[in-house]
Design a protein around this motif. Structure first.
Motif, PDB file in Angstrom:
ATOM      1  N   ALA A  83      34.583 -25.744  32.426  1.00  0.00           N
ATOM      2  CA  ALA A  83      34.969 -25.641  31.012  1.00  0.00           C
ATOM      3  C   ALA A  83      34.187 -24.505  30.355  1.00  0.00           C
ATOM      4  O   ALA A  83      32.986 -24.359  30.572  1.00  0.00           O
ATOM      5  N   TYR A  84      34.892 -23.711  29.560  1.00  0.00           N
ATOM      6  CA  TYR A  84      34.269 -22.668  28.757  1.00  0.00           C
ATOM      7  C   TYR A  84      35.215 -22.284  27.639  1.00  0.00           C
ATOM      8  O   TYR A  84      36.405 -22.603  27.669  1.00  0.00           O
ATOM      9  N   SER A  85      34.675 -21.595  26.645  1.00  0.00           N
ATOM     10  CA  SER A  85      35.476 -21.046  25.550  1.00  0.00           C
ATOM     11  C   SER A  85      35.167 -19.563  25.434  1.00  0.00           C
ATOM     12  O   SER A  85      34.004 -19.169  25.494  1.00  0.00           O
ATOM     13  N   LYS A  86      36.215 -18.761  25.262  1.00  0.00           N
ATOM     14  CA  LYS A  86      36.036 -17.331  25.007  1.00  0.00           C
ATOM     15  C   LYS A  86      36.502 -17.078  23.579  1.00  0.00           C
ATOM     16  O   LYS A  86      37.679 -17.254  23.249  1.00  0.00           O
ATOM     17  N   ILE A  87      35.555 -16.685  22.745  1.00  0.00           N
ATOM     18  CA  ILE A  87      35.836 -16.411  21.338  1.00  0.00           C
ATOM     19  C   ILE A  87      35.546 -14.936  21.120  1.00  0.00           C
ATOM     20  O   ILE A  87      34.397 -14.510  21.244  1.00  0.00           O
ATOM     21  N   GLY A  88      36.596 -14.172  20.817  1.00  0.00           N
ATOM     22  CA  GLY A  88      36.433 -12.720  20.763  1.00  0.00           C
ATOM     23  C   GLY A  88      36.082 -12.237  22.156  1.00  0.00           C
ATOM     24  O   GLY A  88      36.762 -12.545  23.121  1.00  0.00           O
ATOM     25  N   ASN A  89      34.980 -11.519  22.272  1.00  0.00           N
ATOM     26  CA  ASN A  89      34.521 -11.028  23.577  1.00  0.00           C
ATOM     27  C   ASN A  89      33.344 -11.822  24.122  1.00  0.00           C
ATOM     28  O   ASN A  89      32.732 -11.405  25.101  1.00  0.00           O
ATOM     29  N   GLN A  90      33.025 -12.944  23.503  1.00  0.00           N
ATOM     30  CA  GLN A  90      31.890 -13.752  23.928  1.00  0.00           C
ATOM     31  C   GLN A  90      32.359 -15.029  24.629  1.00  0.00           C
ATOM     32  O   GLN A  90      33.369 -15.629  24.232  1.00  0.00           O
ATOM     33  N   TYR A  91      31.611 -15.416  25.635  1.00  0.00           N
ATOM     34  CA  TYR A  91      31.895 -16.638  26.388  1.00  0.00           C
ATOM     35  C   TYR A  91      30.860 -17.699  26.009  1.00  0.00           C
ATOM     36  O   TYR A  91      29.676 -17.385  25.858  1.00  0.00           O
ATOM     37  N   PHE A  92      31.332 -18.940  25.885  1.00  0.00           N
ATOM     38  CA  PHE A  92      30.466 -20.049  25.505  1.00  0.00           C
ATOM     39  C   PHE A  92      30.676 -21.219  26.434  1.00  0.00           C
ATOM     40  O   PHE A  92      31.803 -21.478  26.874  1.00  0.00           O
ATOM     41  N   VAL A  93      29.605 -21.931  26.711  1.00  0.00           N
ATOM     42  CA  VAL A  93      29.643 -23.164  27.495  1.00  0.00           C
ATOM     43  C   VAL A  93      28.768 -24.188  26.800  1.00  0.00           C
ATOM     44  O   VAL A  93      27.989 -23.856  25.890  1.00  0.00           O
ATOM     45  N   ILE A  94      28.864 -25.404  27.252  1.00  0.00           N
ATOM     46  CA  ILE A  94      27.991 -26.451  26.732  1.00  0.00           C
ATOM     47  C   ILE A  94      26.945 -26.752  27.787  1.00  0.00           C
ATOM     48  O   ILE A  94      27.279 -27.018  28.948  1.00  0.00           O
ATOM     49  N   GLU A  95      25.692 -26.668  27.394  1.00  0.00           N
ATOM     50  CA  GLU A  95      24.576 -26.968  28.319  1.00  0.00           C
ATOM     51  C   GLU A  95      23.776 -28.134  27.796  1.00  0.00           C
ATOM     52  O   GLU A  95      23.665 -28.369  26.642  1.00  0.00           O
ATOM     53  N   VAL A 152      26.390 -22.675  23.860  1.00  0.00           N
ATOM     54  CA  VAL A 152      25.595 -21.456  24.027  1.00  0.00           C
ATOM     55  C   VAL A 152      26.421 -20.320  24.628  1.00  0.00           C
ATOM     56  O   VAL A 152      27.360 -20.548  25.385  1.00  0.00           O
ATOM     57  N   SER A 153      26.026 -19.109  24.306  1.00  0.00           N
ATOM     58  CA  SER A 153      26.664 -17.904  24.835  1.00  0.00           C
ATOM     59  C   SER A 153      26.129 -17.622  26.235  1.00  0.00           C
ATOM     60  O   SER A 153      24.922 -17.718  26.474  1.00  0.00           O
ATOM     61  N   VAL A 154      27.057 -17.279  27.145  1.00  0.00           N
ATOM     62  CA  VAL A 154      26.688 -16.935  28.528  1.00  0.00           C
ATOM     63  C   VAL A 154      27.519 -15.729  28.967  1.00  0.00           C
ATOM     64  O   VAL A 154      28.454 -15.312  28.278  1.00  0.00           O
ATOM     65  N   SER A 155      27.215 -15.222  30.139  1.00  0.00           N
ATOM     66  CA  SER A 155      27.981 -14.104  30.689  1.00  0.00           C
ATOM     67  C   SER A 155      29.377 -14.576  31.114  1.00  0.00           C
ATOM     68  O   SER A 155      29.595 -15.774  31.343  1.00  0.00           O
ATOM     69  N   TYR A 165      28.177 -28.220  15.532  1.00  0.00           N
ATOM     70  CA  TYR A 165      27.411 -28.262  14.286  1.00  0.00           C
ATOM     71  C   TYR A 165      26.628 -26.972  14.095  1.00  0.00           C
ATOM     72  O   TYR A 165      26.467 -26.190  15.033  1.00  0.00           O
ATOM     73  N   HIS A 166      26.144 -26.739  12.876  1.00  0.00           N
ATOM     74  CA  HIS A 166      25.460 -25.477  12.562  1.00  0.00           C
ATOM     75  C   HIS A 166      24.252 -25.206  13.440  1.00  0.00           C
ATOM     76  O   HIS A 166      23.855 -24.063  13.619  1.00  0.00           O
ATOM     77  N   ASP A 167      23.661 -26.257  14.048  1.00  0.00           N
ATOM     78  CA  ASP A 167      22.514 -26.058  14.933  1.00  0.00           C
ATOM     79  C   ASP A 167      22.917 -25.827  16.391  1.00  0.00           C
ATOM     80  O   ASP A 167      22.077 -25.733  17.274  1.00  0.00           O
ATOM     81  N   GLY A 168      24.243 -25.736  16.650  1.00  0.00           N
ATOM     82  CA  GLY A 168      24.738 -25.451  17.994  1.00  0.00           C
ATOM     83  C   GLY A 168      25.027 -26.675  18.836  1.00  0.00           C
ATOM     84  O   GLY A 168      25.540 -26.554  19.948  1.00  0.00           O
ATOM     85  N   VAL A 169      24.713 -27.869  18.331  1.00  0.00           N
ATOM     86  CA  VAL A 169      24.999 -29.090  19.073  1.00  0.00           C
ATOM     87  C   VAL A 169      26.503 -29.310  19.098  1.00  0.00           C
ATOM     88  O   VAL A 169      27.182 -29.203  18.069  1.00  0.00           O
ATOM     89  N   ALA A 170      27.030 -29.603  20.295  1.00  0.00           N
ATOM     90  CA  ALA A 170      28.468 -29.814  20.482  1.00  0.00           C
ATOM     91  C   ALA A 170      28.734 -31.297  20.728  1.00  0.00           C
ATOM     92  O   ALA A 170      28.051 -31.925  21.537  1.00  0.00           O
ATOM     93  N   GLU A 171      29.744 -31.811  20.051  1.00  0.00           N
ATOM     94  CA  GLU A 171      30.112 -33.222  20.179  1.00  0.00           C
ATOM     95  C   GLU A 171      31.610 -33.334  20.420  1.00  0.00           C
ATOM     96  O   GLU A 171      32.397 -32.710  19.719  1.00  0.00           O
ATOM     97  N   LEU A 172      31.995 -34.121  21.421  1.00  0.00           N
ATOM     98  CA  LEU A 172      33.404 -34.424  21.638  1.00  0.00           C
ATOM     99  C   LEU A 172      33.752 -35.653  20.814  1.00  0.00           C
ATOM    100  O   LEU A 172      33.031 -36.652  20.832  1.00  0.00           O
ATOM    101  N   VAL A 173      34.869 -35.560  20.098  1.00  0.00           N
ATOM    102  CA  VAL A 173      35.372 -36.688  19.320  1.00  0.00           C
ATOM    103  C   VAL A 173      36.678 -37.109  19.970  1.00  0.00           C
ATOM    104  O   VAL A 173      37.610 -36.306  20.077  1.00  0.00           O
ATOM    105  N   TYR A 174      36.732 -38.341  20.425  1.00  0.00           N
ATOM    106  CA  TYR A 174      37.896 -38.857  21.150  1.00  0.00           C
ATOM    107  C   TYR A 174      38.887 -39.514  20.203  1.00  0.00           C
ATOM    108  O   TYR A 174      38.519 -39.995  19.126  1.00  0.00           O
ATOM    109  N   SER A 175      40.147 -39.539  20.614  1.00  0.00           N
ATOM    110  CA  SER A 175      41.209 -40.103  19.781  1.00  0.00           C
ATOM    111  C   SER A 175      41.002 -41.587  19.488  1.00  0.00           C
ATOM    112  O   SER A 175      41.505 -42.088  18.494  1.00  0.00           O
ATOM    113  N   ASN A 176      40.230 -42.278  20.311  1.00  0.00           N
ATOM    114  CA  ASN A 176      39.963 -43.700  20.069  1.00  0.00           C
ATOM    115  C   ASN A 176      38.787 -43.914  19.120  1.00  0.00           C
ATOM    116  O   ASN A 176      38.385 -45.044  18.867  1.00  0.00           O
TER     117      ASN A 176
END
Length: 129
Positions: A117-129, A105-108, A84-95
């Motif tokens: 688990a992490y996501s790399k978007i462009g040159n930035q790394y993101f995790v869920i905290e 959040v962005s991390v090293s 969401y626009h405020d950075g909150v991450a939610e998993l939505v399951y198929s059920n």
């Protein structure tokens, strides 16, 4: 990540039912299909449950959650991520279940790659905290 005021969706078409070549082909096909429909997918590299995979990020006012659900189900995915626009991450399951996971959040690089688990978007790394 970027300046958007709407939801961001991150999902993968990789699944254990297919080999690596088939997963990569499905990923490329999905990106091309989205582009042909005037969406702007962004490729995301990362890891989910300890397994490296490519994902796709979409955002925009013309997206609907049922569209993302359909893409996830078509590719046998158990879930997709909504940020969401405020950075909150939610998993939505198929059920239909939903689970707030924390803040996206962005991390090293070293901090991200040390996690399950992490996501790399462009040159930035993101995790869920």
């Amino acid at each position: 990540m970027h300046n958007v005021t709407e939801r961001v969706y991150i999902f993968s078409v990789f699944n254990s039912q297919r080999n690596a070549a088939a997963n990569l082909a499905a990923h490329k096909e999905t990106i091309e299909s989205l582009k042909s429909k005037y969406y702007t997918p962004t490729e995301v590299n990362g890891k989910y449950n300890g397994i490296e995979e490519k994902s796709i990020m979409l955002y925009g006012t013309n997206l609907t959650e049922p569209m993302i659900e359909e893409l996830a189900k078509k590719n046998f995915q158990e879930s997709y991520l909504v940020v969401y626009h405020d950075g909150v991450a939610e998993l939505v399951y198929s059920n239909g279940n939903r689970k707030i996971m924390g803040d996206f959040v962005s991390v090293s690089e070293s901090e991200a790659t040390a996690r399950d688990a992490y996501s790399k978007i462009g040159n930035q790394y993101f995790v869920i905290e």
